[in-house]
Scaffold this motif. Structure first.
Motif, PDB file in Angstrom:
ATOM      1  N   HIS A   8       0.868  -1.189   0.000  1.00 39.42           N
ATOM      2  CA  HIS A   8       0.000   0.000   0.000  1.00 39.42           C
ATOM      3  C   HIS A   8       0.900   1.231   0.000  1.00 39.42           C
ATOM      4  O   HIS A   8       1.390   1.661   1.046  1.00 39.42           O
ATOM      5  CB  HIS A   8      -0.919  -0.045   1.229  1.00 39.42           C
ATOM      6  N   HIS A  10       1.899   5.095  -2.338  1.00 43.83           N
ATOM      7  CA  HIS A  10       1.410   6.120  -3.276  1.00 43.83           C
ATOM      8  C   HIS A  10       2.574   6.918  -3.844  1.00 43.83           C
ATOM      9  O   HIS A  10       3.393   7.441  -3.088  1.00 43.83           O
ATOM     10  CB  HIS A  10       0.426   7.043  -2.566  1.00 43.83           C
ATOM     11  N   HIS A  40      -3.979   5.834  -6.030  1.00 39.56           N
ATOM     12  CA  HIS A  40      -5.439   5.982  -5.912  1.00 39.56           C
ATOM     13  C   HIS A  40      -6.110   6.039  -7.277  1.00 39.56           C
ATOM     14  O   HIS A  40      -5.648   6.763  -8.167  1.00 39.56           O
ATOM     15  CB  HIS A  40      -5.794   7.308  -5.228  1.00 39.56           C
ATOM     16  N   GLU A  81      -5.302   1.375  -5.505  1.00 36.75           N
ATOM     17  CA  GLU A  81      -6.237   1.545  -4.385  1.00 36.75           C
ATOM     18  C   GLU A  81      -7.469   2.225  -4.964  1.00 36.75           C
ATOM     19  O   GLU A  81      -7.399   3.382  -5.393  1.00 36.75           O
ATOM     20  CB  GLU A  81      -5.638   2.397  -3.262  1.00 36.75           C
ATOM     21  N   ASP A 222       0.897   2.215   3.758  1.00 36.81           N
ATOM     22  CA  ASP A 222       0.153   3.321   3.125  1.00 36.81           C
ATOM     23  C   ASP A 222       1.088   4.532   2.977  1.00 36.81           C
ATOM     24  O   ASP A 222       0.683   5.679   3.191  1.00 36.81           O
ATOM     25  CB  ASP A 222      -1.077   3.681   3.969  1.00 36.81           C
ATOM     26  N   HIS A 224       3.083   7.566   1.695  1.00 34.91           N
ATOM     27  CA  HIS A 224       2.964   8.598   0.677  1.00 34.91           C
ATOM     28  C   HIS A 224       4.326   9.243   0.428  1.00 34.91           C
ATOM     29  O   HIS A 224       4.423  10.272  -0.252  1.00 34.91           O
ATOM     30  CB  HIS A 224       1.924   9.647   1.087  1.00 34.91           C
TER      31      HIS A 224
HETATM   32 ZN   LIG Z   1      -3.669   4.642   0.525  1.00 32.25          ZN
END
Ligand SMILES: [Zn+2]
Ligand SMILES: [Zn+2]
Length: 268
Positions: A8, A10, A40, A81, A222, A224
């Protein structure tokens, strides 16, 4: 040694602050066995800043596929995602079904077309018990849609520290049963530590409920930013082991692969 995956993440293709190559370098540096990309895809009528532009989807896919083929020392996976909207199941399916993805993460960031994670105002003057109930039902509905390979941050509505007043356990029992019935895994998402919540998703007190229901699990950052890859993973793996989990899931070409979750204390 635990087989570490981080699925996960980005990049600049959505709202992350790094190119895929930056993430791969960092993933190798910290000893991940697999790195997965999951920018995303948010199919709202208007383009959202945090979503990949549809015009860039092919470029994103081509770039990650080239990296899958050329990078050594780590396994690279391609994912997305994708925001779940109950009235857009067909549209979501249309976009993702033909893509050469290793996995699709299902996410609920919206309730009635309003984002739940942009600011605490959303929670003010709302019945938090009802809000949790509705959110968990949406996660269950998304899981049952068969669109996704696992569900992200399944109690994201804890983000601003608004909590149910009573019997939160029953919400988690409901969700664990639903995920089991749909046979959809969940993630420990360590990024909640970087939010006002200052904790993982989902609430660690209820992890054992998911283990008892036999819901498969994986651990994700997750991230970023490449510097946040694998963040707090040792804590997350320990939590899973303490809750009685013995395996984690990984994905290849949308098929689930089970990896044992054992920590060999004698390993050098
Ligand atoms: Zn995410
Ligand atoms: Zn998300």
């Amino acid at each position: 040694m635990i087989y570490k995956t981080d699925y996960h993440t980005h990049t600049y293709y959505s709202d992350g602050k790094g190119w895929p190559e930056d993430y791969i370098s960092r993933a190798i540096e910290i000893g991940l066995s697999e790195i997965g990309f999951s920018d995303h895809l948010t199919l709202t009528d208007e383009q959202q800043d945090w979503s990949i532009r549809l015009s860039l989807l092919d470029e994103y896919i081509d770039r990650i596929i080239k990296l899958k083929e050329s990078v050594s020392g780590i396994t690279v996976r391609l994912g997305l995602e994708v925001d779940y909207f109950p009235d857009k199941e067909e549209e979501i399916n249309k976009y993702i079904s033909g893509l050469p993805l290793d996995y699709v993460i299902g996410s609920v960031h919206y309730m009635n077309n309003v984002s739940v994670d942009l600011g605490p105002e959303y929670y003010e003057n709302k019945d938090i018990n009802k809000l949790f109930e509705s959110y968990f039902k949406l996660i269950a509905q998304a899981a049952s849609s068969r669109l996704f390979d696992f569900m992200a941050h399944i109690d994201l509505v804890r983000i601003f520290r608004y909590f149910p007043s009573a019997n939160a356990e029953s919400f988690y029992c409901f969700l664990a049963r639903e995920l089991h019935t749909s046979d959809i895994p969940f993630e420990i998402n360590t990024n909640g530590m970087n939010k006002p919540l200052k904790d993982f998703y989902p609430d660690r007190r209820y992890l054992h409920i998911f283990r008892e229901e036999g819901v498969p699990v994986l651990v994700n950052s997750d991230a970023h930013n490449p510097s946040r890859l694998g963040q707090y993973f040792n804590d997350a793996h320990s939590l899973l082991i303490n809750a009685g989990f013995t395996e984690m899931v990984s994905f290849n070409n949308r098929e689930r692969i089970i990896k044992p979750l054992n920590s060999d204390v004698c390993e050098q």
